[in-house]
Design an enzyme around this catalytic site. Structure first.
Site, PDB file in Angstrom:
ATOM      1  N   ASP A  49      39.043 -26.744  28.782  1.00  0.00           N
ATOM      2  CA  ASP A  49      37.622 -26.625  28.432  1.00  0.00           C
ATOM      3  C   ASP A  49      36.721 -27.476  29.315  1.00  0.00           C
ATOM      4  OD1 ASP A  49      38.261 -26.369  24.839  1.00  0.00           O
ATOM      5  OD2 ASP A  49      38.355 -24.905  26.477  1.00  0.00           O
ATOM      6  N   TYR A  54      19.873 -39.073  18.038  1.00  0.00           N
ATOM      7  CA  TYR A  54      20.286 -39.207  19.449  1.00  0.00           C
ATOM      8  C   TYR A  54      19.496 -40.293  20.188  1.00  0.00           C
ATOM      9  CZ  TYR A  54      20.927 -37.558  24.309  1.00  0.00           C
ATOM     10  OH  TYR A  54      21.174 -37.467  25.659  1.00  0.00           O
ATOM     11  N   GLU A  93      22.999 -25.600  24.696  1.00  0.00           N
ATOM     12  CA  GLU A  93      22.284 -25.452  25.977  1.00  0.00           C
ATOM     13  C   GLU A  93      20.843 -25.942  25.860  1.00  0.00           C
ATOM     14  OE1 GLU A  93      21.684 -21.726  23.629  1.00  0.00           O
ATOM     15  OE2 GLU A  93      23.394 -22.989  24.152  1.00  0.00           O
ATOM     16  N   ALA A 101      16.769 -25.931  27.645  1.00  0.00           N
ATOM     17  CA  ALA A 101      15.836 -24.834  27.952  1.00  0.00           C
ATOM     18  C   ALA A 101      16.094 -24.130  29.284  1.00  0.00           C
ATOM     19  CB  ALA A 101      14.399 -25.358  27.895  1.00  0.00           C
ATOM     20  N   LYS A 146      18.644 -15.843  28.810  1.00  0.00           N
ATOM     21  CA  LYS A 146      17.905 -14.822  28.050  1.00  0.00           C
ATOM     22  C   LYS A 146      17.304 -13.769  28.987  1.00  0.00           C
ATOM     23  CE  LYS A 146      16.608 -17.804  24.182  1.00  0.00           C
ATOM     24  NZ  LYS A 146      15.476 -18.482  23.504  1.00  0.00           N
ATOM     25  N   ARG A 197       6.326 -34.145  27.859  1.00  0.00           N
ATOM     26  CA  ARG A 197       7.144 -35.226  28.402  1.00  0.00           C
ATOM     27  C   ARG A 197       7.231 -35.110  29.918  1.00  0.00           C
ATOM     28  NH1 ARG A 197      12.744 -35.473  25.710  1.00  0.00           N
ATOM     29  NH2 ARG A 197      11.732 -36.892  24.238  1.00  0.00           N
TER      30      ARG A 197
HETATM   31  P1  NAD Z   1      27.885 -32.745  28.433  1.00  0.00           P
HETATM   32  O1  NAD Z   1      27.887 -32.466  26.982  1.00  0.00           O
HETATM   33  O2  NAD Z   1      28.097 -31.626  29.380  1.00  0.00           O
HETATM   34  O3  NAD Z   1      28.956 -33.898  28.791  1.00  0.00           O
HETATM   35  C1  NAD Z   1      29.301 -34.899  27.896  1.00  0.00           C
HETATM   36  C2  NAD Z   1      30.828 -34.912  27.835  1.00  0.00           C
HETATM   37  O4  NAD Z   1      31.230 -36.013  27.001  1.00  0.00           O
HETATM   38  C3  NAD Z   1      31.407 -33.629  27.205  1.00  0.00           C
HETATM   39  O5  NAD Z   1      32.300 -33.014  28.102  1.00  0.00           O
HETATM   40  C4  NAD Z   1      32.127 -34.131  25.952  1.00  0.00           C
HETATM   41  O6  NAD Z   1      33.320 -33.439  25.666  1.00  0.00           O
HETATM   42  C5  NAD Z   1      32.404 -35.587  26.338  1.00  0.00           C
HETATM   43  N1  NAD Z   1      32.632 -36.416  25.165  1.00  0.00           N
HETATM   44  C6  NAD Z   1      31.951 -36.401  23.986  1.00  0.00           C
HETATM   45  N2  NAD Z   1      32.488 -37.278  23.130  1.00  0.00           N
HETATM   46  C7  NAD Z   1      33.543 -37.868  23.794  1.00  0.00           C
HETATM   47  C8  NAD Z   1      34.504 -38.850  23.448  1.00  0.00           C
HETATM   48  N3  NAD Z   1      34.536 -39.390  22.245  1.00  0.00           N
HETATM   49  N4  NAD Z   1      35.435 -39.218  24.371  1.00  0.00           N
HETATM   50  C9  NAD Z   1      35.430 -38.651  25.610  1.00  0.00           C
HETATM   51  N5  NAD Z   1      34.556 -37.698  26.005  1.00  0.00           N
HETATM   52  C10 NAD Z   1      33.628 -37.318  25.099  1.00  0.00           C
HETATM   53  O7  NAD Z   1      26.490 -33.486  28.734  1.00  0.00           O
HETATM   54  P2  NAD Z   1      25.822 -33.915  30.126  1.00  0.00           P
HETATM   55  O8  NAD Z   1      24.590 -33.136  30.258  1.00  0.00           O
HETATM   56  O9  NAD Z   1      26.833 -33.919  31.216  1.00  0.00           O
HETATM   57  O10 NAD Z   1      25.403 -35.425  29.769  1.00  0.00           O
HETATM   58  C11 NAD Z   1      26.112 -36.544  30.275  1.00  0.00           C
HETATM   59  C12 NAD Z   1      25.453 -37.810  29.746  1.00  0.00           C
HETATM   60  O11 NAD Z   1      24.069 -37.832  30.158  1.00  0.00           O
HETATM   61  C13 NAD Z   1      25.446 -37.915  28.208  1.00  0.00           C
HETATM   62  O12 NAD Z   1      25.598 -39.260  27.822  1.00  0.00           O
HETATM   63  C14 NAD Z   1      24.040 -37.450  27.838  1.00  0.00           C
HETATM   64  O13 NAD Z   1      23.608 -37.967  26.613  1.00  0.00           O
HETATM   65  C15 NAD Z   1      23.244 -38.000  29.012  1.00  0.00           C
HETATM   66  N6  NAD Z   1      21.995 -37.246  29.227  1.00  0.00           N
HETATM   67  C16 NAD Z   1      22.035 -35.973  29.680  1.00  0.00           C
HETATM   68  C17 NAD Z   1      20.822 -35.290  29.865  1.00  0.00           C
HETATM   69  C18 NAD Z   1      20.786 -33.867  30.356  1.00  0.00           C
HETATM   70  O14 NAD Z   1      19.663 -33.322  30.426  1.00  0.00           O
HETATM   71  N7  NAD Z   1      21.906 -33.241  30.709  1.00  0.00           N
HETATM   72  C19 NAD Z   1      19.601 -35.917  29.589  1.00  0.00           C
HETATM   73  C20 NAD Z   1      19.624 -37.224  29.109  1.00  0.00           C
HETATM   74  C21 NAD Z   1      20.832 -37.900  28.947  1.00  0.00           C
HETATM   75  O1  GDC Z   2      16.426 -28.168  24.527  1.00  0.00           O
HETATM   76  P1  GDC Z   2      15.421 -28.698  25.483  1.00  0.00           P
HETATM   77  O2  GDC Z   2      15.649 -28.440  26.924  1.00  0.00           O
HETATM   78  O3  GDC Z   2      15.324 -30.266  25.202  1.00  0.00           O
HETATM   79  O4  GDC Z   2      13.988 -28.078  25.055  1.00  0.00           O
HETATM   80  C1  GDC Z   2      12.862 -28.208  25.869  1.00  0.00           C
HETATM   81  C2  GDC Z   2      11.736 -27.357  25.275  1.00  0.00           C
HETATM   82  O5  GDC Z   2      12.069 -25.981  25.498  1.00  0.00           O
HETATM   83  C3  GDC Z   2      11.593 -27.518  23.746  1.00  0.00           C
HETATM   84  O6  GDC Z   2      10.234 -27.604  23.391  1.00  0.00           O
HETATM   85  C4  GDC Z   2      12.220 -26.222  23.188  1.00  0.00           C
HETATM   86  O7  GDC Z   2      11.662 -25.822  21.969  1.00  0.00           O
HETATM   87  C5  GDC Z   2      11.842 -25.240  24.327  1.00  0.00           C
HETATM   88  N1  GDC Z   2      12.649 -24.021  24.299  1.00  0.00           N
HETATM   89  C6  GDC Z   2      12.138 -22.756  24.301  1.00  0.00           C
HETATM   90  N2  GDC Z   2      13.139 -21.845  24.196  1.00  0.00           N
HETATM   91  C7  GDC Z   2      15.691 -22.170  24.014  1.00  0.00           C
HETATM   92  O8  GDC Z   2      16.060 -21.012  23.915  1.00  0.00           O
HETATM   93  C8  GDC Z   2      14.304 -22.539  24.148  1.00  0.00           C
HETATM   94  N3  GDC Z   2      16.621 -23.168  23.991  1.00  0.00           N
HETATM   95  C9  GDC Z   2      16.237 -24.512  24.101  1.00  0.00           C
HETATM   96  N4  GDC Z   2      17.214 -25.440  24.105  1.00  0.00           N
HETATM   97  N5  GDC Z   2      14.928 -24.899  24.201  1.00  0.00           N
HETATM   98  C10 GDC Z   2      13.987 -23.936  24.219  1.00  0.00           C
HETATM   99  C11 GDC Z   2      16.190 -33.000  25.711  1.00  0.00           C
HETATM  100  C12 GDC Z   2      17.412 -33.318  24.861  1.00  0.00           C
HETATM  101  C13 GDC Z   2      18.558 -33.756  25.771  1.00  0.00           C
HETATM  102  C14 GDC Z   2      18.112 -34.890  26.663  1.00  0.00           C
HETATM  103  C15 GDC Z   2      16.788 -34.565  27.351  1.00  0.00           C
HETATM  104  C16 GDC Z   2      16.186 -35.745  28.079  1.00  0.00           C
HETATM  105  O9  GDC Z   2      15.115 -32.659  24.868  1.00  0.00           O
HETATM  106  O10 GDC Z   2      17.781 -32.157  24.151  1.00  0.00           O
HETATM  107  O11 GDC Z   2      19.637 -34.186  24.967  1.00  0.00           O
HETATM  108  O12 GDC Z   2      18.001 -36.086  25.957  1.00  0.00           O
HETATM  109  O13 GDC Z   2      15.778 -34.155  26.431  1.00  0.00           O
HETATM  110  O14 GDC Z   2      15.081 -35.298  28.797  1.00  0.00           O
HETATM  111  P2  GDC Z   2      14.195 -31.406  25.271  1.00  0.00           P
HETATM  112  O15 GDC Z   2      13.678 -31.557  26.638  1.00  0.00           O
HETATM  113  O16 GDC Z   2      13.203 -31.207  24.194  1.00  0.00           O
END
Ligand code: NAD
Ligand code: GDC
Length: 376
Positions: free
Chosen positions: A41, A154, A196, A198, A205, A291
């Site tokens: 996975d 979170y 997922e 946005a 979509k 933001r």
């Molecule tokens: P992701 O979900 O793809 O990756 C996180 C990984 O951590 C997953 O593969 C999950 O299986 C693993 N994980 C969860 N719990 C675990 C555990 N107990 N032990 C080992 N592995 C574990 O997310 P990402 O987008 O790659 O995010 C990576 C980091 O960046 C995270 O800490 C997330 O909070 C932070 N972050 C991401 C975003 C973003 O937009 N992608 C924004 C802000 C912060």
């Molecule tokens: O989920 P997200 O990308 O996270 O959503 C951004 C905006 O897009 C929201 O206002 C959401 O309602 C809108 N949106 C519209 N359609 C859809 O189909 C959709 N799916 C999603 N997911 N959103 C949609 C994120 C956190 C992350 C991380 C980042 C840091 O918040 O979810 O974990 O911390 O912030 O920047 P977002 O940007 O609100």
């Protein structure tokens, strides 16, 4: 010459998978990738890395696992967390807060093992919600995290763990680095199943609408919400620069290109070459109204900031999801992939976009530690 050992926790995930690849390309270190997900996975598997996978060997909430993976290491990138887009974090607050176990045990094991540098992936979700009430938002500077009013669940966990990193540096001398990521997107990330964000959801979509012939799109909120989205290559480059820097306090790592969600849909439609009828889902998770990332600090320290344009990044992301869609989905699925589901609480309800077989949505099993509550 023995190479330094570098640990990437969360190496089976989106950002972790790309970071492992980049570290191996540099060729200067031995990489240990760790993830609670079974190897099948993982989003990307690098066979040149030492991979610790699955609940028994890869669960970083388990202090024994952390001790094993940090032993002899010089650098740790702690990216492991239970996370997702708004649809996930607004509906799984307890699970998101459980990531504190991972951050705590990884810090403790790193300090015990004499790890020199520790990188922590924080988030823009730490920022005070009262500063994000308007789509015409003033970009968030690092000081805007206080007084504290972060995203529930979170955001609080991330803010708490930032403080823990700081105090481990001050009290135990481990060199911690903290980056606040602003919505990272790109290929090899989560694009369906409920976690997922946005950019991937909108691309999926639009692709599904094109495949099904139903030229309409569901958008959460009223589409005026604003965000900045950072392409994965900028994120990985920024992580390396911050780890090698002398930036001790939390620093923004994000794009400063502000767009509305409607404009994000415009970009995906342009790539697809179609125009869709928009349906706004006002009761869906919306997060903050506006933001953006103030990059004054990162520019002043590094003379650099994320710069890959949204158009460029979405084009690459759209192409990758289109390919995944073609590989993994039967055109008949297109209709179901035209909407995004979000789970209610920790037990996803079948029928709202939750796909049990999906490797992207193993929520409630992943959240609860193995054997937890088994009595005794
Ligand atoms: P992701 O979900 O793809 O990756 C996180 C990984 O951590 C997953 O593969 C999950 O299986 C693993 N994980 C969860 N719990 C675990 C555990 N107990 N032990 C080992 N592995 C574990 O997310 P990402 O987008 O790659 O995010 C990576 C980091 O960046 C995270 O800490 C997330 O909070 C932070 N972050 C991401 C975003 C973003 O937009 N992608 C924004 C802000 C912060
Ligand atoms: O989920 P997200 O990308 O996270 O959503 C951004 C905006 O897009 C929201 O206002 C959401 O309602 C809108 N949106 C519209 N359609 C859809 O189909 C959709 N799916 C999603 N997911 N959103 C949609 C994120 C956190 C992350 C991380 C980042 C840091 O918040 O979810 O974990 O911390 O912030 O920047 P977002 O940007 O609100």
């Amino acid at each position: 010459m023995t190479k330094n050992i570098v640990v990437v926790a969360g190496g089976g995930g989106f950002i972790g998978g790309h970071l492992v690849k980049r570290l191996l390309e540099l060729g200067t270190c031995h990489v240990r990738a760790v993830d609670i997900k079974p190897l099948k996975d993982w989003y990307q598997v690098s066979t040149a890395a030492e991979n610790f996978a699955g609940p028994a060997d890869g669960d970083a909430r388990d202090f024994r696992v952390c001790r094993t993976i940090c032993h002899g290491a010089s650098d740790v990138y702690q990216l492991a967390a239970d996370m997702g887009g708004m649809g996930f974090i607004e509906n799984n607050k307890a699970l998101c807060m459980l990531s504190v176990l991972t951050n705590t045990h990884m810090l403790l094991a790193s300090q015990e093992a004499g790890v020199k540098r520790f990188f922590f992936s924080s988030s823009a979700c730490v920022y005070n919600a009262d500063k994000q009430l308007n789509p015409h938002v003033t970009a968030l500077a690092e000081a805007d995290a206080y007084p504290a009013l972060p995203e529930d669940g979170y955001g609080w966990e991330k803010l708490f763990s930032e403080r823990m990193c700081r105090h481990f540096r001050e009290d135990f001398g481990i060199q911690t680095r903290i980056a606040r990521f602003h919505n990272v997107y790109g290929p090899e990330g989560t694009w369906r199943g409920g976690r997922e964000k946005a950019p991937a959801a909108v691309c999926r979509k639009v692709i599904a609408a094109k495949a099904s012939g139903d030229h309409s799109i569901e958008i959460w909120g009223d589409g005026t919400q604003t965000r900045s989205f950072m392409y994965i290559d900028d994120c990985v480059e920024g992580i390396g620069k911050i780890m090698d820097s002398k930036i001790y306090e939390p620093v923004n790592l994000g794009s400063s290109e502000l767009v509305t969600i409607n404009q994000l849909v415009d970009i995906a439609e342009e790539i697809a070459g179609i125009k869709l009828k928009r349906h706004y889902k006002l009761d869906a998770p919306r997060g903050v109204a506006g933001r953006n990332s103030d990059n004054t600090k990162i520019r002043s320290y590094l003379g650099w900031e994320p710069s890959i344009s949204l158009k460029q990044g979405i084009a690459a992301t759209y192409r990758w999801i289109e390919e995944e869609f073609r590989k993994e989905c039967d055109p008949a699925d297109a209709k179901s992939l035209a909407t995004s589901g979000f789970s209610h609480g920790s037990k996803p309800i079948p029928g709202d976009g939750y796909v049990a077989e999906s490797r992207h949505m193993d929520t409630w099993r992943q959240g609860i530690p193995v054997g937890y509550g088994a009595g005794g």
